[in-house]
Structures are given as structure tokens and as C-alpha cells.
Design a protein around this motif. Structure first.
Motif, PDB file in Angstrom:
ATOM      1  N   SER A 279       0.812  -1.222   0.000  1.00  0.00           N
ATOM      2  CA  SER A 279       0.000   0.000   0.000  1.00  0.00           C
ATOM      3  C   SER A 279       0.843   1.269   0.000  1.00  0.00           C
ATOM      4  N   GLY A 280       2.146   1.151   0.292  1.00  0.00           N
ATOM      5  CA  GLY A 280       3.004   2.330   0.324  1.00  0.00           C
ATOM      6  C   GLY A 280       2.742   3.213   1.528  1.00  0.00           C
ATOM      7  N   ARG A 281       2.245   2.630   2.614  1.00  0.00           N
ATOM      8  CA  ARG A 281       1.923   3.394   3.820  1.00  0.00           C
ATOM      9  C   ARG A 281       2.860   3.002   4.944  1.00  0.00           C
ATOM     10  N   LEU A 282       3.151   3.959   5.816  1.00  0.00           N
ATOM     11  CA  LEU A 282       3.955   3.710   6.999  1.00  0.00           C
ATOM     12  C   LEU A 282       3.038   3.139   8.067  1.00  0.00           C
ATOM     13  N   VAL A 283       3.360   1.940   8.559  1.00  0.00           N
ATOM     14  CA  VAL A 283       2.526   1.247   9.541  1.00  0.00           C
ATOM     15  C   VAL A 283       3.230   1.294  10.884  1.00  0.00           C
ATOM     16  N   LEU A 284       2.553   1.852  11.875  1.00  0.00           N
ATOM     17  CA  LEU A 284       3.068   1.937  13.243  1.00  0.00           C
ATOM     18  C   LEU A 284       2.067   1.261  14.151  1.00  0.00           C
ATOM     19  N   GLY A 285       2.212  -0.029  14.301  1.00  0.00           N
ATOM     20  CA  GLY A 285       1.260  -0.778  15.119  1.00  0.00           C
ATOM     21  C   GLY A 285      -0.077  -0.828  14.423  1.00  0.00           C
ATOM     22  N   SER A 286      -1.094  -0.229  15.039  1.00  0.00           N
ATOM     23  CA  SER A 286      -2.418  -0.235  14.438  1.00  0.00           C
ATOM     24  C   SER A 286      -2.692   1.035  13.631  1.00  0.00           C
ATOM     25  N   PHE A 287      -1.725   1.961  13.589  1.00  0.00           N
ATOM     26  CA  PHE A 287      -1.891   3.192  12.825  1.00  0.00           C
ATOM     27  C   PHE A 287      -1.196   3.081  11.486  1.00  0.00           C
ATOM     28  N   SER A 288      -1.704   3.809  10.513  1.00  0.00           N
ATOM     29  CA  SER A 288      -1.146   3.791   9.173  1.00  0.00           C
ATOM     30  C   SER A 288      -1.134   5.222   8.634  1.00  0.00           C
ATOM     31  N   ILE A 289       0.014   5.647   8.082  1.00  0.00           N
ATOM     32  CA  ILE A 289       0.176   6.999   7.568  1.00  0.00           C
ATOM     33  C   ILE A 289       0.615   6.905   6.118  1.00  0.00           C
ATOM     34  N   GLY A 290       0.024   7.706   5.252  1.00  0.00           N
ATOM     35  CA  GLY A 290       0.406   7.721   3.842  1.00  0.00           C
ATOM     36  C   GLY A 290       1.811   8.264   3.656  1.00  0.00           C
ATOM     37  N   MET A 291       2.549   7.690   2.708  1.00  0.00           N
ATOM     38  CA  MET A 291       3.918   8.121   2.419  1.00  0.00           C
ATOM     39  C   MET A 291       3.990   8.624   0.986  1.00  0.00           C
ATOM     40  N   PRO A 292       4.901   9.576   0.722  1.00  0.00           N
ATOM     41  CA  PRO A 292       5.074  10.030  -0.667  1.00  0.00           C
ATOM     42  C   PRO A 292       5.576   8.894  -1.547  1.00  0.00           C
ATOM     43  N   ARG A 293       5.183   8.898  -2.806  1.00  0.00           N
ATOM     44  CA  ARG A 293       5.624   7.859  -3.732  1.00  0.00           C
ATOM     45  C   ARG A 293       7.043   8.118  -4.232  1.00  0.00           C
ATOM     46  N   SER A 294       7.437   9.374  -4.266  1.00  0.00           N
ATOM     47  CA  SER A 294       8.747   9.747  -4.759  1.00  0.00           C
ATOM     48  C   SER A 294       9.834   9.420  -3.738  1.00  0.00           C
ATOM     49  N   ARG A 295      10.915   8.815  -4.213  1.00  0.00           N
ATOM     50  CA  ARG A 295      12.036   8.478  -3.325  1.00  0.00           C
ATOM     51  C   ARG A 295      12.646   9.742  -2.737  1.00  0.00           C
ATOM     52  N   ILE A 296      12.779  10.782  -3.530  1.00  0.00           N
ATOM     53  CA  ILE A 296      13.361  12.044  -3.057  1.00  0.00           C
ATOM     54  C   ILE A 296      12.492  12.657  -1.974  1.00  0.00           C
ATOM     55  N   ALA A 297      11.184  12.620  -2.153  1.00  0.00           N
ATOM     56  CA  ALA A 297      10.276  13.176  -1.143  1.00  0.00           C
ATOM     57  C   ALA A 297      10.338  12.369   0.154  1.00  0.00           C
ATOM     58  N   ARG A 298      10.428  11.033   0.051  1.00  0.00           N
ATOM     59  CA  ARG A 298      10.555  10.207   1.260  1.00  0.00           C
ATOM     60  C   ARG A 298      11.852  10.498   1.993  1.00  0.00           C
ATOM     61  N   MET A 299      12.939  10.654   1.234  1.00  0.00           N
ATOM     62  CA  MET A 299      14.223  10.940   1.869  1.00  0.00           C
ATOM     63  C   MET A 299      14.205  12.332   2.507  1.00  0.00           C
ATOM     64  N   ALA A 300      13.606  13.296   1.845  1.00  0.00           N
ATOM     65  CA  ALA A 300      13.509  14.638   2.421  1.00  0.00           C
ATOM     66  C   ALA A 300      12.658  14.620   3.692  1.00  0.00           C
ATOM     67  N   LEU A 301      11.562  13.869   3.674  1.00  0.00           N
ATOM     68  CA  LEU A 301      10.715  13.744   4.856  1.00  0.00           C
ATOM     69  C   LEU A 301      11.468  13.086   6.005  1.00  0.00           C
ATOM     70  N   GLY A 302      12.203  12.029   5.717  1.00  0.00           N
ATOM     71  CA  GLY A 302      12.987  11.351   6.749  1.00  0.00           C
ATOM     72  C   GLY A 302      14.057  12.259   7.338  1.00  0.00           C
ATOM     73  N   MET A 303      14.767  12.983   6.491  1.00  0.00           N
ATOM     74  CA  MET A 303      15.798  13.902   6.974  1.00  0.00           C
ATOM     75  C   MET A 303      15.186  15.035   7.791  1.00  0.00           C
ATOM     76  N   ALA A 304      14.027  15.542   7.354  1.00  0.00           N
ATOM     77  CA  ALA A 304      13.359  16.615   8.100  1.00  0.00           C
ATOM     78  C   ALA A 304      12.910  16.117   9.472  1.00  0.00           C
ATOM     79  N   LEU A 305      12.403  14.893   9.539  1.00  0.00           N
ATOM     80  CA  LEU A 305      12.004  14.334  10.831  1.00  0.00           C
ATOM     81  C   LEU A 305      13.203  14.168  11.757  1.00  0.00           C
ATOM     82  N   ILE A 306      14.323  13.711  11.223  1.00  0.00           N
ATOM     83  CA  ILE A 306      15.522  13.549  12.043  1.00  0.00           C
ATOM     84  C   ILE A 306      16.030  14.915  12.508  1.00  0.00           C
ATOM     85  N   PHE A 307      16.068  15.890  11.610  1.00  0.00           N
ATOM     86  CA  PHE A 307      16.531  17.228  11.979  1.00  0.00           C
ATOM     87  C   PHE A 307      15.643  17.840  13.062  1.00  0.00           C
ATOM     88  N   CYS A 308      14.337  17.716  12.904  1.00  0.00           N
ATOM     89  CA  CYS A 308      13.408  18.252  13.915  1.00  0.00           C
ATOM     90  C   CYS A 308      13.494  17.448  15.214  1.00  0.00           C
TER      91      CYS A 308
END
Length: 106
Positions: free
Chosen positions: A29-58
Motif C-alpha cells: 500500500s506504500g503506507r507507513l505502519v506503526l502498530g495499528s496506525f497507518s500513515i500515507g507516504m510520498p511515492r517519490s524516493r526524493i520526497a521520502r528521503m527529504a521527509l525522513g531527513m526533516a524528521l531527524i533534523f526536527c
């Protein structure tokens, strides 16, 4: 004989139990699964990497209001989808956690 409702309740309980222990990105499904919760993720690899880096920076700035240290593991989880070294670290952590939680059968 078992009642049909009993079988349906068992199946639903098993499904919830199986879903509750899952952490990571569901490739179907391309979704991030955290236990019983599910969050949509960007389809683009660059967008996923930018999101991951932004989360780590924050997450590093977690001592500030609104931001939190909870963003660090979430950022590494998002990055583990695209970066092999992060994927290996996540897998090692999952194996260690599973061995730690399960008592040795001797």
C-alpha cells in the motif's frame, strides 16, 4: 461445532493482533505502519528521503516546544525504506528486540 460468529471474532482478533505488531513501510500500500496506525507516504524516493531527513533534523531539536524526540526513530524508519544501511540497522534492531522479548526455549 463452532458458531460462525465465534470463528469471525477469532479471525478479526488474529488480524488485529498481527497488525498491531507491525512496524515499517507496507510495500503493497506504500503506507507507513506503526502498530495499528497507518500513515500515507510520498511515492517519490526524493520526497521520502527529504521527509525522513526533516524528521531527524526536527527530532534533534526535540527540546524545543512542539518538536519532539519521537521524530528521530520515525525519521530513521522512513529512511530505512530507501537507504540500505538504515534498513540493515532497522532489521538488526528488530531481530534484537524479538530475541529479547521471546524467552529461550531450553
Amino acid at each position: 461445532m463452532t458458531n460462525v460468529n465465534d470463528r469471525q471474532e477469532t479471525r478479526g482478533g488474529e488480524k488485529r493482533k498481527a497488525r498491531a505488531v507491525r512496524f515499517g513501510i507496507d510495500h503493497a500500500s506504500g503506507r507507513l505502519v506503526l502498530g495499528s496506525f497507518s500513515i500515507g507516504m510520498p511515492r517519490s524516493r526524493i520526497a521520502r528521503m527529504a521527509l525522513g531527513m526533516a524528521l531527524i533534523f526536527c527530532g534533534v531539536l526535540g527540546f524545543l516546544p512542539i518538536l519532539g524526540f519521537w521524530m528521530l526513530p520515525l525519521g530513521f524508519l522512513v529512511l530505512s525504506h530507501d537507504l540500505p544501511f538504515a534498513r540493515r540497522l532497522r532489521r538488526r534492531l528488530a531481530v534484537w528486540w524479538h530475541r529479547r522479548r521471546k524467552p529461550a526455549d531450553r
